[in-house]
Design an enzyme around this catalytic site. Structure first.
Site, PDB file in Angstrom:
ATOM      1  N   LYS A 195       0.834  -1.213   0.000  1.00 44.87           N
ATOM      2  CA  LYS A 195       0.000   0.000   0.000  1.00 44.87           C
ATOM      3  C   LYS A 195       0.864   1.256   0.000  1.00 44.87           C
ATOM      4  CE  LYS A 195       0.926   0.570   4.484  1.00 44.87           C
ATOM      5  NZ  LYS A 195       1.479   1.732   5.200  1.00 44.87           N
ATOM      6  N   ASN A 260       4.914   8.305   3.210  1.00 42.85           N
ATOM      7  CA  ASN A 260       4.898   7.960   1.792  1.00 42.85           C
ATOM      8  C   ASN A 260       4.087   8.965   0.990  1.00 42.85           C
ATOM      9  OD1 ASN A 260       6.268   5.105   1.623  1.00 42.85           O
ATOM     10  ND2 ASN A 260       4.943   5.056   3.427  1.00 42.85           N
TER      11      ASN A 260
END
Length: 354
Positions: A195, A260
């Site tokens: 993810k 991220n």
């Protein structure tokens, strides 16, 4: 609590600090270890972690130490809160001081670069297959900043041994921290790691033009390709509809707590990857994971177009706008692949039978 246990938390970053606080508030005898002398001194003197988890006070009863042997001695559980690329090194340093049968809980969400091994496979390789049943992975939508503020959180623990998963569940479960078990360690580890690639992609779109439509498409199709690879690697497709799959994907792609996503935003704004990583001061797991997953996709013969384009942006200098165009102009196809649908139906039937 009457069943309090000594727990060693290895790694005093944001997640290690948050989990150590959480376990201490539950009444456990917690030792938080860091190899960095300056960090140990700061945490001991100020009872705060100003760099990694500012504003979260560390309880007086929680022991801060740089002595690994002291942290491990007599511990009923060892919680590893180090980045995935440091996990093997940390295992080699700590396992000699850990008795067989001690619960091992790993929180790193990544895949080892050179070997392309999941973290449970790294553990088995270092510790031996006989100790694999001691290993548990903890994953799910759980930003350290919110856990430190006692905000409602739900996670999942997975293990090859149901007893180990349930032991971890009992250790971590609290009024604001709900823990589920899942026997599918492959799916839980892949969901937690992959993810981050999609979060980089949605961050890049945010930095490029902020399109909500594009981000929604990336998240949805991103989960489709994560599931494709997971099924090829023998994971249960239903795991990706759970906390370690869509749950973690949502929070990582939408929250500014996500390193991220933040890294992706800066890349979308035109900054070089090296500059972004230098300024983050924290590990961005998705960068390494993108490189490894690019190789895994080729190895398993799985089409992962979003991962491919993120890879090209990160490592080959492709402009983000060109990456978006490449995704939009791919050969037309069906949304739901027949093979994947069949495997999901089989999995559902198997689940209901059991």
């Amino acid at each position: 609590m009457s069943d309090s246990k000594k727990i060693a938390v290895l790694g005093a970053g944001s997640w290690g600090t948050a989990l150590a606080r959480h376990l201490s508030f539950l009444g456990h005898d917690v030792f938080l270890w860091s190899r960095r002398t300056a960090l140990v001194e700061e945490l001991s003197e100020t009872r705060t972690n100003s760099n990694y988890l500012p504003g979260a006070l560390i309880p007086d009863q929680l022991v801060i130490t740089g002595d690994l042997d002291a942290a491990l001695l007599g511990a009923a559980a060892i919680v590893y809160c180090v980045p995935s690329h440091s996990f093997r090194e940390m295992l080699l340093a700590s396992l000699p001081g850990i008795k067989e049968g001690t619960l091992i809980v790993n929180t790193a969400k990544g895949i080892e670069e050179n070997t392309m091994l999941r973290m449970s496979q790294v553990f088995s390789q270092v510790a031996g297959k006989a100790r694999a049943l001691d290993y548990v992975t903890l994953s799910g939508p759980s930003h350290a900043e919110e856990v430190a503020r006692h905000m409602p959180t739900a996670v999942v623990v997975a293990s090859a041994a149901q007893k180990s998963a349930e032991t971890a569940q009992d250790l971590f479960m609290g009024d604001c921290f709900r823990v589920y078990t899942n026997p599918d360690i492959i799916g839980v580890e892949l969901g937690g790691a992959l993810k981050n690639i999609i979060a980089l992609g949605t961050g890049i779109v945010d930095g490029l033009n902020g399109s909500d439509n594009a981000k929604a498409a990336l998240m949805t199709r991103g989960m489709a390709e994560i599931t494709r690879l997971g099924v090829a690697m023998h994971a249960n497709p239903l795991t990706f509809a759970g906390l370690a799959g869509i749950g973690d994907l949502i929070v990582t792609c939408t929250s500014m707590h996500s390193r991220n996503r933040r890294a992706g935003i800066e890349i979308g704004r035109g900054k070089e990857l090296s500059e972004v990583l230098k300024n983050m001061h924290m590990v961005v797991e998705g960068v390494r994971t993108t490189g490894v997953t690019h190789e895994l996709a080729a190895q398993w013969g799985v089409e992962m177009p979003i991962t491919e384009q993120v890879y090209q942006v990160l490592f080959n200098g492709l402009h983000p706008a060109h990456a978006v165009k490449n995704l939009l102009t791919r050969t037309k196809t069906h949304e739901v692949e027949e093979v994947a649908l069949t495997k999901i139906n089989v999995s559902i039937k198997s689940t209901y039978k059991s």
